[in-house]
Scaffold this motif. Structure first.
Motif, short mmCIF file in Angstrom:
data_model
loop_
_atom_site.label_atom_id
_atom_site.label_comp_id
_atom_site.label_asym_id
_atom_site.label_seq_id
_atom_site.Cartn_x
_atom_site.Cartn_y
_atom_site.Cartn_z
N GLY A 154 65.50 17.23 15.33
CA GLY A 154 66.13 18.28 14.55
C GLY A 154 65.16 19.33 14.05
O GLY A 154 64.07 19.51 14.59
N ARG A 155 65.55 20.01 12.99
CA ARG A 155 64.78 21.13 12.45
C ARG A 155 63.64 20.61 11.57
O ARG A 155 63.89 20.02 10.51
CB ARG A 155 65.68 22.08 11.65
CG ARG A 155 66.28 23.21 12.45
CD ARG A 155 67.23 22.76 13.54
NE ARG A 155 68.44 22.19 13.00
CZ ARG A 155 69.32 21.49 13.71
NH1 ARG A 155 69.10 21.24 14.98
NH2 ARG A 155 70.41 21.02 13.16
N VAL A 156 62.42 20.82 12.03
CA VAL A 156 61.23 20.35 11.33
C VAL A 156 60.25 21.51 11.20
O VAL A 156 59.91 22.16 12.18
CB VAL A 156 60.55 19.19 12.10
CG1 VAL A 156 59.24 18.80 11.42
CG2 VAL A 156 61.48 17.99 12.19
N ASN A 157 59.83 21.79 9.98
CA ASN A 157 58.82 22.82 9.74
C ASN A 157 57.51 22.11 9.44
O ASN A 157 57.27 21.66 8.32
CB ASN A 157 59.24 23.73 8.58
CG ASN A 157 58.33 24.95 8.46
OD1 ASN A 157 57.14 24.87 8.74
ND2 ASN A 157 58.91 26.07 8.04
N SER A 158 56.66 22.00 10.46
CA SER A 158 55.40 21.26 10.28
C SER A 158 54.45 21.97 9.33
O SER A 158 53.61 21.32 8.70
CB SER A 158 54.73 21.05 11.64
OG SER A 158 54.47 22.29 12.28
N ALA A 159 54.57 23.29 9.19
CA ALA A 159 53.67 24.04 8.31
C ALA A 159 53.95 23.76 6.84
O ALA A 159 53.04 23.61 6.03
CB ALA A 159 53.77 25.53 8.60
N THR A 160 55.23 23.68 6.47
CA THR A 160 55.60 23.45 5.07
C THR A 160 55.78 21.97 4.75
O THR A 160 55.81 21.59 3.58
CB THR A 160 56.90 24.19 4.73
OG1 THR A 160 57.98 23.65 5.52
CG2 THR A 160 56.77 25.69 4.99
#
Length: 396
Positions: A154-160
């Protein structure tokens, strides 16, 4: 928490040592002469930095290079014991766990560990308990574990550090929550990107720098590698390939919309079509099976046993998938397209159907320079990529 880059010195000196470590990661064992040539620095400068890294324990000697003439130079490379990285691949109702050394060798692997996976704190606590148990039973120096990487669908923001699909019940970043419980640095990444990176570093890639990875499993994802680097997009959500609108149908996708590519070209679509056709009276080997005859594993097994109905369905899925892969080739002009995930286990039945549609629907001047192939790593790609990304995150 331990920090692998206590390299000594400051500024350019420490940065240069870090670049040398990255060089050995990318190129394997090398001589000082080769390293100096590729970094455009003098042999004395490189020798000094390598000597300091040996003293710090990050680099070791690997004997002398074979040569037909002259003095044989010493080979240097990464010390595998100088750092370790844990990968956690989260699936529907189980997890895969891997422990990799600094050189990129898998030290330990636990597959298919049952785990409750849902959007609750209880699920997170169970997940962390299993990770701690995996680490505790390993024989490596625990103080040298540098990072734990979780790959999540799914939707994963690795930066945040936020997951917007799973484990998104807390206002704080998931990485902070997991790190507080585990006591190690934690990063997260999308599962398809992790799979793509695994294939890029340890799989079928033969020097290509622009690669598309199609994760054809229950859903449909896309990993994008541009000039050797993962492309994540503005918010980390690039690659939602399965949710591009392609069909005028009334099939509701799990994203809540209708007509998504995933509704006609994915494992869920294959299961639905096989079930419907059997219930309508068509013949299949599956009806003589015991257990869940409509599971993806059962259908893939039937395909490889040359069941006519299942072969017809996977070829139909492949044709639909190939139409969209043709669009990707026209857009990206990649060197390589890799088909992975559960459906890739259908082998040439899937690949030939995808290839036929690619040739039909993409520009010949574009697709002639694109190699299309199946994943080499199969089910191992996700956990290998997750461990490799745990190391890359530290190196970057």
């Amino acid at each position: 928490m331990p920090n692998i880059f206590n390299l000594g010195g400051e500024g350019k000196n420490a940065a240069f040592k870090k670049d040398i470590i990255k060089y050995f990661v990318a190129n394997g064992n090398s001589t000082i002469q080769e390293l100096a040539k590729d970094t455009l620095l003098s042999v004395p400068t490189v020798t000094k930095a390598v000597t300091e890294l040996i003293e710090l324990g990050y680099i070791v000697e690997y004997g002398k290079q074979e040569t037909s003439e002259g003095r044989r130079p010493i080979l240097y490379g990464l010390n595998p014991e100088s750092g370790f990285f844990v990968g956690v691949e989260i699936k529907v109702d189980f997890i895969n766990l891997g422990l990799m050394n600094f050189r990129g060798d898998m030290v330990e692997l636990d597959d298919n560990v049952p785990c409750r996976v849902d959007n609750t704190m209880e699920s997170v606590e169970e997940l962390c308990r299993l990770v701690k148990q995996f680490i505790d039973k390993s024989e490596v120096d625990k103080s040298r574990i540098q990072n734990i990487m979780f790959c999540i669908s799914g939707r994963v923001n690795s930066a945040t550090g936020y997951s917007h699909t799973l484990y998104n019940f807390s206002e704080q970043p998931l990485t902070r929550l997991l790190s507080d419980i585990l006591g190690y640095r934690v990063d997260i990444e999308n599962d398809t990107r992790a799979f793509a990176y695994g294939e890029y570093t340890k799989g079928v890639v033969r020097g290509e720098r622009d690669v598309l990875f199609i994760n054809a499993s229950w859903g449909l994802g896309l990993g994008i590698i541009v000039d050797g680097e993962l492309y994540r997009g503005k918010s980390g959500f690039a690659g939602e390939f399965g949710h591009t609108h392609m069909f005028d149908n009334d099939i509701l996708c799990h994203c809540g919309k209708k007509g998504c590519l995933e509704t006609e070209a994915s494992g869920s679509a294959m299961q639905r079509i096989v079930r419907r056709r059997i219930e309508e009276g068509e013949t299949s080997f599956l009806t003589s099976h015991t257990g869940d005859i409509y599971s993806l594993e059962s259908i893939i097994e039937a395909i490889n046993d040359e069941d006519p109905l299942c072969i017809d369905v996977v070829e139909h899925i492949g044709q639909r998938l190939g139409e969209s892969v043709a669009n990707l080739i026209n857009l990206f002009n990649p060197e390589l397209v890799v088909i992975g995930g559960v459906l890739s286990r259908a082998g040439d039945f899937l690949l030939q159907a995808v290839g036929a549609s690619v040739r039909k629907y993409s520009l010949s001047i574009v697709n002639r320079d694109t190699r299309l192939c199946l994943s080499k790593l199969n089910e191992r790609g996700g956990i290998i990529g997750t461990c490799m990304l745990a190391r890359k995150s530290i190196l970057d």
